[in-house]
Design a protein around this motif. Structure first.
Motif, short mmCIF file in Angstrom:
data_model
loop_
_atom_site.label_atom_id
_atom_site.label_comp_id
_atom_site.label_asym_id
_atom_site.label_seq_id
_atom_site.Cartn_x
_atom_site.Cartn_y
_atom_site.Cartn_z
N VAL A 256 -1.66 -43.35 -57.06
CA VAL A 256 -0.62 -44.34 -56.83
C VAL A 256 0.70 -43.76 -57.31
O VAL A 256 0.82 -43.35 -58.47
N GLY A 257 1.69 -43.72 -56.43
CA GLY A 257 3.02 -43.28 -56.81
C GLY A 257 3.90 -44.50 -57.07
O GLY A 257 3.87 -45.46 -56.29
N ILE A 258 4.66 -44.47 -58.15
CA ILE A 258 5.55 -45.58 -58.49
C ILE A 258 6.95 -45.03 -58.70
O ILE A 258 7.16 -44.14 -59.54
N VAL A 259 7.90 -45.56 -57.93
CA VAL A 259 9.30 -45.16 -58.05
C VAL A 259 10.07 -46.35 -58.61
O VAL A 259 10.22 -47.38 -57.95
N GLY A 260 10.53 -46.20 -59.85
CA GLY A 260 11.16 -47.32 -60.55
C GLY A 260 10.13 -48.00 -61.43
O GLY A 260 9.23 -48.68 -60.91
N THR A 261 10.23 -47.84 -62.74
CA THR A 261 9.17 -48.30 -63.65
C THR A 261 9.62 -49.47 -64.52
O THR A 261 9.29 -49.55 -65.70
N GLY A 262 10.36 -50.40 -63.91
CA GLY A 262 10.85 -51.57 -64.63
C GLY A 262 9.88 -52.73 -64.58
O GLY A 262 8.67 -52.56 -64.39
N LEU A 263 10.45 -53.94 -64.70
CA LEU A 263 9.65 -55.15 -64.83
C LEU A 263 8.71 -55.37 -63.64
O LEU A 263 7.52 -55.67 -63.82
N ILE A 264 9.23 -55.22 -62.42
CA ILE A 264 8.39 -55.48 -61.24
C ILE A 264 7.24 -54.49 -61.17
O ILE A 264 6.09 -54.86 -60.90
N ALA A 265 7.52 -53.22 -61.42
CA ALA A 265 6.45 -52.21 -61.41
C ALA A 265 5.40 -52.53 -62.46
O ALA A 265 4.19 -52.35 -62.22
N GLN A 266 5.84 -53.00 -63.62
CA GLN A 266 4.89 -53.36 -64.66
C GLN A 266 3.97 -54.49 -64.21
O GLN A 266 2.75 -54.47 -64.48
N ASP B 139 11.26 -42.26 -62.52
CA ASP B 139 12.35 -43.17 -62.85
C ASP B 139 13.52 -42.32 -63.32
O ASP B 139 13.32 -41.26 -63.94
N LEU B 140 14.73 -42.78 -63.04
CA LEU B 140 15.91 -42.07 -63.51
C LEU B 140 16.08 -42.18 -65.02
O LEU B 140 16.82 -41.40 -65.63
N ASP B 141 15.40 -43.16 -65.62
CA ASP B 141 15.47 -43.37 -67.06
C ASP B 141 14.23 -42.76 -67.71
O ASP B 141 13.13 -43.29 -67.60
N PRO B 142 14.37 -41.61 -68.41
CA PRO B 142 13.20 -40.96 -69.01
C PRO B 142 12.46 -41.85 -70.01
O PRO B 142 11.23 -41.79 -70.10
#
Length: 242
Positions: A63-73, A93-96
Motif C-alpha cells: 500500500v502506497g500512501i502519499v500524505g500521512t496526515g489525519l485522513i491517512a491515519q 510526505d513532504l514533512d519528514p
C-alpha cells in the motif's frame, strides 16, 4: 467545514468542522458537535469500502500512501481494524516528522514493513493500492506510467492527478455532479475533453453490480464526500454516546 493547510505549520489541525443535527419534525437543533473526526471517519470508511470493492478482497501486497496526515491515519486504522492482509507500506510526505510518526505507528501495530519513500513516485512502485491524502491545490502527478501496473488509487485529496493520468484509468466517484467541480482533477479533465465520458460510474454502481472493474486497467476512486454521510455518522454517534 473549514480547511486551512497552513495551520499545520503552527501545530493546529488543518481542518475543523461543526455539525448541527436538526429534528426532522420541528426543525429545531438537538445537537451541535465538532465534526472534523466525524468527517475524517466517513472519508476513510468510504475509501476503504471503495478499495475493497475495486480490489475484490481485503488484501494488498503493498500500500502506497502519499500524505500521512489525519485522513491517512484514519484510512490506515480502518485497514488495520478490518484485518486487511498487507505485506508492506510505501510512505511519502513532504514533512519528514509526519512520515516518521506514521511509519512508527504502522511498525507498532502490524507486521507489515513500512518503507519511507524519498520521492512521491516511489509510493506507486509495485503497490496494489495507492492512497492520496494531500493538501495539493493543483495536479503534481503527471506521468501515466505510474499506473502501468494497474493499481487501485484512492484519490481522496481530489487534485493530485493531472488529466492525462485520469484519462489513463477507469474512474469512479461517489456522485458525479458533486465531484466534477471546484477544479478537482475530474473537473480539469472535463474541461480538457469537453465531456464526462471518462467517468465510468459511482461506487453505488459497483456495489449494486451495475458496473464491474476492468482488472486490466488502473482504477481511480475520487470521492468528493457527501454531507449526508456526515449527518448519518453524526446521528449514529449522538445516539450511542448521548
Amino acid at each position: 467545514m473549514a480547511s486551512f493547510p497552513d495551520n499545520t505549520r503552527h501545530g493546529v489541525p488543518r481542518a475543523s468542522a461543526t455539525l448541527i443535527l436538526n429534528d426532522c419534525v420541528t426543525g429545531y437543533p438537538f445537537a451541535c458537535m465538532e465534526s472534523s473526526v466525524v468527517s475524517a471517519t466517513r472519508t476513510a470508511a468510504s475509501a476503504v469500502l471503495g478499495s475493497r470493492t475495486l480490489l475484490g478482497a481485503r488484501r494488498a501486497r503493498r500500500v502506497g500512501i502519499v500524505g500521512t496526515g489525519l485522513i491517512a491515519q484514519h484510512v490506515w486504522r480502518f485497514l488495520r481494524d478490518l484485518d486487511w492482509e498487507i505485506d508492506a507500506f510505501r510512505l511519502f510526505d513532504l514533512d519528514p516528522a509526519a512520515v516518521g510518526r506514521f511509519a512508527a505507528a504502522v511498525a507498532k501495530d502490524t507486521e507489515a514493513e513500512p518503507v519511507v519513500a524519498e520521492k512521491v513516485e516511489e509510493a506507486f512502485t509495485d503497490c496494489d493500492l495507492v492512497v492520496l491524502t494531500t493538501v495539493a491545490g493543483e495536479p503534481h502527478l503527471h506521468d501515466p506510467q505510474l499506473l502501468a501496473h494497474n493499481p487501485v488509487v484512492l484519490h481522496l485529496s481530489l487534485r493530485d492527478l493531472a488529466p492525462e493520468m485520469i484519462l489513463a484509468a477507469q474512474n469512479f466517484t461517489d456522485d458525479v455532479d458533486h465531484a466534477v467541480r471546484e477544479r478537482t482533477s475530474l473537473h480539469l479533465t472535463e474541461e480538457r475533453t469537453g465531456n464526462r465520458d471518462f467517468i465510468d460510474g459511482t461506487l453505488a454502481d459497483l456495489l449494486c453490480e451495475r458496473l464491474r472493474r476492468d482488472h486490466g486497467r488502473p482504477a481511480i476512486f475520487s470521492p468528493f464526500g457527501l454531507g449526508v454521510l456526515d449527518l448519518a455518522v453524526g446521528k449514529w454517534v449522538h445516539d450511542r454516546f448521548p
